[in-house]
Write a protein that holds these residues in place. Structure first.
Motif, PDB file in Angstrom:
ATOM      1  N   ASN A   1      -8.805   4.768  -7.789  1.00  0.00           N
ATOM      2  CA  ASN A   1      -8.976   6.024  -7.046  1.00  0.00           C
ATOM      3  C   ASN A   1      -9.252   5.742  -5.577  1.00  0.00           C
ATOM      4  O   ASN A   1      -8.750   6.438  -4.689  1.00  0.00           O
ATOM      5  N   ALA A   2     -10.047   4.711  -5.323  1.00  0.00           N
ATOM      6  CA  ALA A   2     -10.325   4.308  -3.944  1.00  0.00           C
ATOM      7  C   ALA A   2      -9.093   3.660  -3.326  1.00  0.00           C
ATOM      8  O   ALA A   2      -8.734   3.944  -2.172  1.00  0.00           O
ATOM      9  N   LEU A   3      -8.424   2.814  -4.084  1.00  0.00           N
ATOM     10  CA  LEU A   3      -7.237   2.134  -3.568  1.00  0.00           C
ATOM     11  C   LEU A   3      -6.142   3.125  -3.197  1.00  0.00           C
ATOM     12  O   LEU A   3      -5.427   2.939  -2.203  1.00  0.00           O
ATOM     13  N   ASN A   4      -6.021   4.193  -3.966  1.00  0.00           N
ATOM     14  CA  ASN A   4      -4.971   5.178  -3.700  1.00  0.00           C
ATOM     15  C   ASN A   4      -5.097   5.808  -2.317  1.00  0.00           C
ATOM     16  O   ASN A   4      -4.089   6.226  -1.729  1.00  0.00           O
ATOM     17  N   GLU A   5      -6.302   5.874  -1.799  1.00  0.00           N
ATOM     18  CA  GLU A   5      -6.496   6.498  -0.484  1.00  0.00           C
ATOM     19  C   GLU A   5      -5.958   5.635   0.655  1.00  0.00           C
ATOM     20  O   GLU A   5      -5.726   6.137   1.754  1.00  0.00           O
ATOM     21  N   ILE A   6      -5.778   4.337   0.389  1.00  0.00           N
ATOM     22  CA  ILE A   6      -5.295   3.451   1.454  1.00  0.00           C
ATOM     23  C   ILE A   6      -3.969   2.779   1.097  1.00  0.00           C
ATOM     24  O   ILE A   6      -3.396   2.060   1.922  1.00  0.00           O
ATOM     25  N   PHE A   7      -3.470   3.011  -0.130  1.00  0.00           N
ATOM     26  CA  PHE A   7      -2.215   2.389  -0.557  1.00  0.00           C
ATOM     27  C   PHE A   7      -1.090   2.531   0.467  1.00  0.00           C
ATOM     28  O   PHE A   7      -0.387   1.547   0.778  1.00  0.00           O
ATOM     29  N   PRO A   8      -0.846   3.730   1.029  1.00  0.00           N
ATOM     30  CA  PRO A   8       0.295   3.878   1.943  1.00  0.00           C
ATOM     31  C   PRO A   8       0.230   2.964   3.165  1.00  0.00           C
ATOM     32  O   PRO A   8       1.268   2.598   3.730  1.00  0.00           O
ATOM     33  N   ALA A   9      -0.983   2.575   3.555  1.00  0.00           N
ATOM     34  CA  ALA A   9      -1.131   1.715   4.734  1.00  0.00           C
ATOM     35  C   ALA A   9      -1.029   0.238   4.384  1.00  0.00           C
ATOM     36  O   ALA A   9      -1.015  -0.617   5.286  1.00  0.00           O
ATOM     37  N   LEU A  10      -0.964  -0.070   3.097  1.00  0.00           N
ATOM     38  CA  LEU A  10      -0.908  -1.461   2.654  1.00  0.00           C
ATOM     39  C   LEU A  10       0.531  -1.847   2.327  1.00  0.00           C
ATOM     40  O   LEU A  10       1.437  -1.018   2.339  1.00  0.00           O
ATOM     41  N   ASN A  11       0.727  -3.118   2.022  1.00  0.00           N
ATOM     42  CA  ASN A  11       2.053  -3.593   1.628  1.00  0.00           C
ATOM     43  C   ASN A  11       1.911  -4.392   0.335  1.00  0.00           C
ATOM     44  O   ASN A  11       2.017  -5.621   0.326  1.00  0.00           O
ATOM     45  N   ILE A  12       1.641  -3.679  -0.756  1.00  0.00           N
ATOM     46  CA  ILE A  12       1.481  -4.298  -2.065  1.00  0.00           C
ATOM     47  C   ILE A  12       2.811  -4.143  -2.796  1.00  0.00           C
ATOM     48  O   ILE A  12       3.220  -3.038  -3.155  1.00  0.00           O
ATOM     49  N   ARG A  13       3.496  -5.251  -2.986  1.00  0.00           N
ATOM     50  CA  ARG A  13       4.834  -5.235  -3.555  1.00  0.00           C
ATOM     51  C   ARG A  13       4.781  -5.177  -5.075  1.00  0.00           C
ATOM     52  O   ARG A  13       3.883  -5.733  -5.716  1.00  0.00           O
ATOM     53  N   ALA A  14       5.748  -4.495  -5.641  1.00  0.00           N
ATOM     54  CA  ALA A  14       5.853  -4.406  -7.095  1.00  0.00           C
ATOM     55  C   ALA A  14       6.389  -5.725  -7.646  1.00  0.00           C
ATOM     56  O   ALA A  14       7.471  -6.172  -7.263  1.00  0.00           O
ATOM     57  N   PHE A  15       5.618  -6.353  -8.525  1.00  0.00           N
ATOM     58  CA  PHE A  15       6.060  -7.558  -9.211  1.00  0.00           C
ATOM     59  C   PHE A  15       6.496  -7.145 -10.610  1.00  0.00           C
ATOM     60  O   PHE A  15       5.676  -6.713 -11.417  1.00  0.00           O
ATOM     61  N   SER A  16       7.780  -7.276 -10.896  1.00  0.00           N
ATOM     62  CA  SER A  16       8.298  -6.834 -12.185  1.00  0.00           C
ATOM     63  C   SER A  16       7.904  -7.820 -13.285  1.00  0.00           C
ATOM     64  O   SER A  16       8.152  -9.024 -13.177  1.00  0.00           O
ATOM     65  N   TYR A  17       7.290  -7.293 -14.353  1.00  0.00           N
ATOM     66  CA  TYR A  17       6.924  -8.173 -15.469  1.00  0.00           C
ATOM     67  C   TYR A  17       7.848  -7.975 -16.672  1.00  0.00           C
ATOM     68  O   TYR A  17       7.491  -8.308 -17.804  1.00  0.00           O
ATOM     69  N   GLU A  18       9.053  -7.507 -16.423  1.00  0.00           N
ATOM     70  CA  GLU A  18      10.000  -7.259 -17.516  1.00  0.00           C
ATOM     71  C   GLU A  18      10.300  -8.519 -18.322  1.00  0.00           C
ATOM     72  O   GLU A  18      10.508  -8.458 -19.531  1.00  0.00           O
ATOM     73  N   ASP A  19      10.341  -9.672 -17.663  1.00  0.00           N
ATOM     74  CA  ASP A  19      10.671 -10.923 -18.348  1.00  0.00           C
ATOM     75  C   ASP A  19       9.430 -11.744 -18.690  1.00  0.00           C
ATOM     76  O   ASP A  19       9.550 -12.918 -19.057  1.00  0.00           O
ATOM     77  N   TYR A  20       8.280 -11.134 -18.559  1.00  0.00           N
ATOM     78  CA  TYR A  20       7.012 -11.805 -18.842  1.00  0.00           C
ATOM     79  C   TYR A  20       6.245 -10.964 -19.873  1.00  0.00           C
ATOM     80  O   TYR A  20       6.751  -9.956 -20.351  1.00  0.00           O
ATOM     81  N   TYR A  21       5.025 -11.404 -20.139  1.00  0.00           N
ATOM     82  CA  TYR A  21       4.182 -10.596 -21.031  1.00  0.00           C
ATOM     83  C   TYR A  21       2.834 -10.342 -20.377  1.00  0.00           C
ATOM     84  O   TYR A  21       2.138 -11.276 -19.941  1.00  0.00           O
ATOM     85  N   VAL A  22       2.460  -9.085 -20.312  1.00  0.00           N
ATOM     86  CA  VAL A  22       1.103  -8.687 -19.944  1.00  0.00           C
ATOM     87  C   VAL A  22       0.846  -7.316 -20.552  1.00  0.00           C
ATOM     88  O   VAL A  22       1.644  -6.396 -20.392  1.00  0.00           O
ATOM     89  N   ASP A  23      -0.233  -7.221 -21.304  1.00  0.00           N
ATOM     90  CA  ASP A  23      -0.571  -5.953 -21.943  1.00  0.00           C
ATOM     91  C   ASP A  23      -2.077  -5.936 -22.195  1.00  0.00           C
ATOM     92  O   ASP A  23      -2.729  -6.990 -22.227  1.00  0.00           O
ATOM     93  N   GLU A  24      -2.605  -4.756 -22.392  1.00  0.00           N
ATOM     94  CA  GLU A  24      -4.041  -4.621 -22.604  1.00  0.00           C
ATOM     95  C   GLU A  24      -4.330  -4.268 -24.055  1.00  0.00           C
ATOM     96  O   GLU A  24      -3.489  -3.701 -24.758  1.00  0.00           O
TER      97      GLU A  24
END
Length: 247
Positions: free
Chosen positions: A197-220
């Motif tokens: 919620n805090a990060l969303n307020e500054i996300f547009p000013a940042l440059n956080i690139r999407a790392f695709s995990y389609e060929d990897y595994y990560v889950d909760e």
């Protein structure tokens, strides 16, 4: 680079499974706990400094960390873990977060190749997104525009929103910006929301690139249904990684 693992939650959705141990101490099918697996894979890729926020069963986590004598651990207790969300744990750990960082939740199960490729990515700031996976109903989604993640929420379902897992790589400047906004939220009494919620307020000013995990595994793992699925699914990725890393 340091890693911070947010491990302060109750894990109540696991039912009886978490009455006597922390959720991240749940045994996977390979006989290893979620937490031990995280530490082992991160350490194998060069991470030696860990910040771990704790709530219930903190001694169990400390005992598990003792298996990694080559690593440095800072445990940050959240004494009101049952009344706050992980934004408050992040606030408590703020003084230790002045480096390039990996951020992850304590219930994430992932494969080693994901860790290696995120760390080695030329992008200094990344967040994990899956562009092909169906949108989850109740879990995080990430809004992606021009390759950048610009919002993370459980309540977004638009065409530019995709399945998301809270595994971030952030440089120290971006980390500092997020921590600063978290401090502002806590000062305003907002300690029961997500740190996103805090990060969303500054996300547009940042440059956080999407790392695709389609060929990897990560889950909760949130519940026993997740546990059964994830504990089984990860085995195939581990087998594939054995051929890469000659384990």
């Amino acid at each position: 680079m340091k890693a911070i693992i947010f491990n302060s939650g109750l894990g109540h959705r696991m039912g009886d499974e978490t009455k006597t141990h922390h959720k991240s101490m749940t045994l996977l099918k390979n006989g290893e706990t979620i937490f031990h697996r995280q530490l082992r894979l991160l350490n194998a890729e060069g991470i030696k400094d860990f910040i771990v926020t704790t709530g219930p069963f903190a001694d169990q986590l400390k005992s598990e960390a003792a298996d990694f004598p080559n690593c440095n651990f800072t445990f940050v207790p959240n004494d009101i873990y049952d009344k706050t969300n992980y934004i408050y744990s992040m606030y408590l750990a703020r003084e230790y977060m002045k480096d390039d960082m990996l951020f992850l939740h304590g219930d994430l199960v992932f494969n080693r190749r994901l860790v290696r490729d995120i760390i080695n990515s030329p992008d200094p700031n990344t967040a994990t997104v899956n562009f092909k996976k169906a949108l989850p109903e109740k879990d995080f989604k990430g809004r992606v525009r021009d390759g950048k993640v610009v919002e993370v929420s459980i309540n977004i379902f638009d065409d530019d929103c995709f399945a998301f897992q809270p595994f971030y790589k952030l440089d120290k400047y971006t980390t500092s910006a997020w921590v600063g906004k978290v401090v502002q939220f806590i000062d305003e009494g907002q300690n029961r929301c997500y740190a996103e919620n805090a990060l969303n307020e500054i996300f547009p000013a940042l440059n956080i690139r999407a790392f695709s995990y389609e060929d990897y595994y990560v889950d909760e793992i949130d519940n026993m249904e997740d546990y059964a699925r994830v504990s089984t699914d990860i085995l195939a990725f581990d087998e594939a990684d054995e051929k890469i890393f000659d384990i």
